[in-house]
Scaffold this active site. Structure first.
Site, PDB file in Angstrom:
ATOM      1  CD  GLU A 261      -2.824  -0.600   2.644  1.00 28.39           C
ATOM      2  OE1 GLU A 261      -3.042   0.583   3.012  1.00 28.39           O
ATOM      3  OE2 GLU A 261      -3.193  -1.590   3.278  1.00 28.39           O
ATOM      4  CD  GLU A 312     -11.703   1.653   0.637  1.00 30.06           C
ATOM      5  OE1 GLU A 312     -12.197   0.583   1.033  1.00 30.06           O
ATOM      6  OE2 GLU A 312     -10.503   1.935   0.796  1.00 30.06           O
ATOM      7  CE  LYS A 315     -10.153   2.802   5.000  1.00 33.20           C
ATOM      8  NZ  LYS A 315      -8.761   2.562   4.588  1.00 33.20           N
ATOM      9  CD  GLU A 321      -7.225   6.753   7.074  1.00 30.19           C
ATOM     10  OE1 GLU A 321      -7.141   6.030   6.051  1.00 30.19           O
ATOM     11  OE2 GLU A 321      -6.380   6.748   7.987  1.00 30.19           O
TER      12      GLU A 321
END
Length: 340
Positions: A261, A312, A315, A321
């Site tokens: 990642e 996303e 999250k 994030e």
């Protein structure tokens, strides 16, 4: 479908897979969102953008099945929550889990790595005792299925498993993790598997902006940092080499590093934005496909998986994030990045 037939299909697909001098960039396919396009549309999006490697954090059949026969290589996570079951079970338990959860959906040839647990050692230590036993059982299961030369097994770790990371040559693992980490490194060395790490210069910058230059994090620094006669111009290289030095400090040489990642958000916080995301991810792509390597291992390509395919929106944590996505749900890019 029988395992023999799936392996035959795998061999045929291997003849169709491409080979390049540099490692193709991979993308993480996070699915903590309620507004994602259907997985079948994702396959077309990946192919149209020349993306040939995807990391899935768990073998969700809805996400996994559309990849069957796509020619896209997969890095598939074994969720933290299943580690105790695999660790306490027999090899047959692991064989059955693999066949039911992975090989009933995609061919073995498509699976490049199994990532057993994600950031267990520091962020979810409850699962730590099960990590290595689960890995060993899965490894034996892969051997039993005759796939040992095809699929490598490792585990993804957060960067703070290093107690010291600056300068790179001082890289050292947190000594409290030694009872688990050192046997894991032995396993990686003995099986020719990589150490997998999640590296985010973005976090290093926002947490230590008084010490870390934004330009250094974004590959834009004109300052050269010299460490053990090696010249560093960016934090990404330095972070990778800190892990290499840490492994060598424990007597482990030559273990590859895979960055499972890394990425930069387009919004939600200081220094987050499309321009900075393009600067960071664009340079990571260039270094990956160009096999640039790092100052400690020049010319030795590092496989990298950019986070994330989409934003996303479910999250938790800081707002940023939710904003690591490179593509929007309609397939448009958040910024003009190229993957080759």
């Amino acid at each position: 479908m029988t395992m023999q037939k799936m392996i035959l299909i795998s061999l045929i697909l291997s003849l169709l897979s491409y080979s390049t001098g540099g490692a193709p960039i991979g993308l993480c396919y996070g699915r903590v969102a309620n507004n994602l396009p259907p997985p079948s549309a994702v396959i077309n999006l990946l192919k149209s953008n020349g993306i040939s490697r995807i990391r899935l954090f768990n073998p969700d059949p809805d996400a996994l099945t559309p990849f069957y026969g796509s020619g896209i290589e997969l890095v598939i996570g074994v969720p933290n929550e299943i580690l105790s079951t695999l660790a306490n079970g027999t090899i047959s338990t692991s064989v059955q889990w693999l066949q039911s959860n992975i090989f009933s959906h995609v061919t073995p040839n498509q699976v490049r790595y199994l990532v057993v647990g994600n950031e267990v050692l520091l962020k979810q230590p409850y699962y730590t005792p099960y990590l290595l036993p689960a890995i060993l059982n899965l490894y034996q299961a892969i051997q039993t299925l005759g796939l040992g030369d095809m699929i490598k097994i490792s585990s993804a770790h957060a960067a703070p498993i290093l107690s010291t990371s600056y300068p790179a040559s001082s890289g050292a693992f947190d000594p409290s993790l030694g009872p688990v980490l050192l046997p894991l490194l032995r396993f990686l060395r003995d099986t020719g598997s990589p150490l997998m790490v999640n590296i985010y210069p973005f976090f290093s910058y926002i947490d230590n902006s008084q010490y870390v230059s934004l330009d250094y994090a974004l590959f834009r620094s004109t300052t050269i940092e010299v460490d053990q006669n090696l010249a560093y111009t960016n934090m990404f290289d330095e972070a990778i080499d800190a892990f290499v030095y840490a492994m060598e400090r424990e007597g482990f040489y030559g273990i590859p590093v895979v960055v499972t990642e890394t990425g930069w958000p387009t919004g939600g916080g200081d220094a987050a934005g499309p321009d900075n995301a393009l600067a960071y991810n664009g340079n990571v792509v260039a270094r990956t496909v160009g096999n640039v390597g790092t100052p400690k291992r020049p010319g030795v390509g590092v496989e990298v998986f950019l986070f994330d395919l989409f934003d996303e929106n479910e999250k938790s944590g800081h707002e940023y994030e939710k904003h690591f996505g490179i593509f929007s749900g309609d397939g448009n890019k958040a910024y003009d990045i190229r993957f080759n």
